[in-house]
Design a protein around this motif. Sequence first.
Motif, PDB file in Angstrom:
ATOM      1  N   GLY A  43      32.192  35.227  41.757  1.00  0.00           N
ATOM      2  CA  GLY A  43      32.288  34.492  40.502  1.00  0.00           C
ATOM      3  C   GLY A  43      31.571  35.190  39.368  1.00  0.00           C
ATOM      4  O   GLY A  43      32.052  35.232  38.231  1.00  0.00           O
ATOM      5  N   ALA A  46      33.701  38.227  38.316  1.00  0.00           N
ATOM      6  CA  ALA A  46      34.826  37.829  37.474  1.00  0.00           C
ATOM      7  C   ALA A  46      34.337  37.450  36.076  1.00  0.00           C
ATOM      8  O   ALA A  46      34.986  37.774  35.073  1.00  0.00           O
ATOM      9  CB  ALA A  46      35.577  36.660  38.108  1.00  0.00           C
ATOM     10  N   VAL A  83      42.850  31.472  30.703  1.00  0.00           N
ATOM     11  CA  VAL A  83      42.330  30.676  31.822  1.00  0.00           C
ATOM     12  C   VAL A  83      43.039  31.064  33.123  1.00  0.00           C
ATOM     13  O   VAL A  83      42.400  31.214  34.172  1.00  0.00           O
ATOM     14  CB  VAL A  83      42.489  29.162  31.538  1.00  0.00           C
ATOM     15  N   LEU A  84      44.366  31.255  33.052  1.00  0.00           N
ATOM     16  CA  LEU A  84      45.104  31.671  34.247  1.00  0.00           C
ATOM     17  C   LEU A  84      44.673  33.062  34.717  1.00  0.00           C
ATOM     18  O   LEU A  84      44.518  33.305  35.919  1.00  0.00           O
ATOM     19  CB  LEU A  84      46.609  31.649  33.974  1.00  0.00           C
ATOM     20  N   ALA A  86      41.729  34.434  34.197  1.00  0.00           N
ATOM     21  CA  ALA A  86      40.376  34.309  34.749  1.00  0.00           C
ATOM     22  C   ALA A  86      40.429  33.789  36.176  1.00  0.00           C
ATOM     23  O   ALA A  86      39.702  34.271  37.055  1.00  0.00           O
ATOM     24  CB  ALA A  86      39.539  33.383  33.869  1.00  0.00           C
ATOM     25  N   THR A  87      41.304  32.822  36.430  1.00  0.00           N
ATOM     26  CA  THR A  87      41.470  32.293  37.783  1.00  0.00           C
ATOM     27  C   THR A  87      42.008  33.371  38.715  1.00  0.00           C
ATOM     28  O   THR A  87      41.544  33.515  39.854  1.00  0.00           O
ATOM     29  CB  THR A  87      42.426  31.083  37.764  1.00  0.00           C
ATOM     30  N   ASP A  88      42.959  34.143  38.223  1.00  0.00           N
ATOM     31  CA  ASP A  88      43.517  35.238  39.014  1.00  0.00           C
ATOM     32  C   ASP A  88      42.425  36.232  39.409  1.00  0.00           C
ATOM     33  O   ASP A  88      42.336  36.623  40.577  1.00  0.00           O
ATOM     34  CB  ASP A  88      44.612  35.939  38.203  1.00  0.00           C
ATOM     35  N   LEU A  90      39.234  35.703  39.528  1.00  0.00           N
ATOM     36  CA  LEU A  90      38.274  35.053  40.409  1.00  0.00           C
ATOM     37  C   LEU A  90      38.743  35.160  41.860  1.00  0.00           C
ATOM     38  O   LEU A  90      37.986  35.550  42.753  1.00  0.00           O
ATOM     39  CB  LEU A  90      38.089  33.585  40.009  1.00  0.00           C
ATOM     40  N   PHE A  91      40.019  34.856  42.101  1.00  0.00           N
ATOM     41  CA  PHE A  91      40.574  35.006  43.448  1.00  0.00           C
ATOM     42  C   PHE A  91      40.588  36.467  43.881  1.00  0.00           C
ATOM     43  O   PHE A  91      40.383  36.781  45.059  1.00  0.00           O
ATOM     44  CB  PHE A  91      41.986  34.423  43.524  1.00  0.00           C
TER      45      PHE A  91
END
Length: 121
Positions: A43, A46, A83-84, A86-88, A90-91
């Motif tokens: 986290g 990212a 946001v999408l 950032a989520t990508d 993060l994964f």
Amino acid sequence: MTRPAKPGPRATSAMVLWMLLLTFIWGLAALSAKVITTGIAPGMAAGLRGLLALAVLSAFVLVRPGVMKTTLRPALLAAATGVLMATDFLFYFFGARLTTSGQLSVFVNTAPGWPGTTISE
């Protein structure tokens, strides 16, 4: 209608070198993610990546202030895309902790082809 000029041998060599350099840089992404996540949490990795991207893009906007004139709707769509992304990532960084850098690179770069290869009964 005129046809575009064909690049000469020097231009073709330069293009090949640029593509090799770009491929090398993109290839280092999985390795750097693996190295980074051995020292800090995914986290945090990212988040630092996002802050670095924000700094670079903010500098671009400050240098060229007329480029970012927009209305509310495109700005909200850009924020949702951020946001999408950032989520990508993060994964992506969580995945870097769970596998080797070579497998991570293969998983990420072949992912667009996976939906068509599902097995149905």
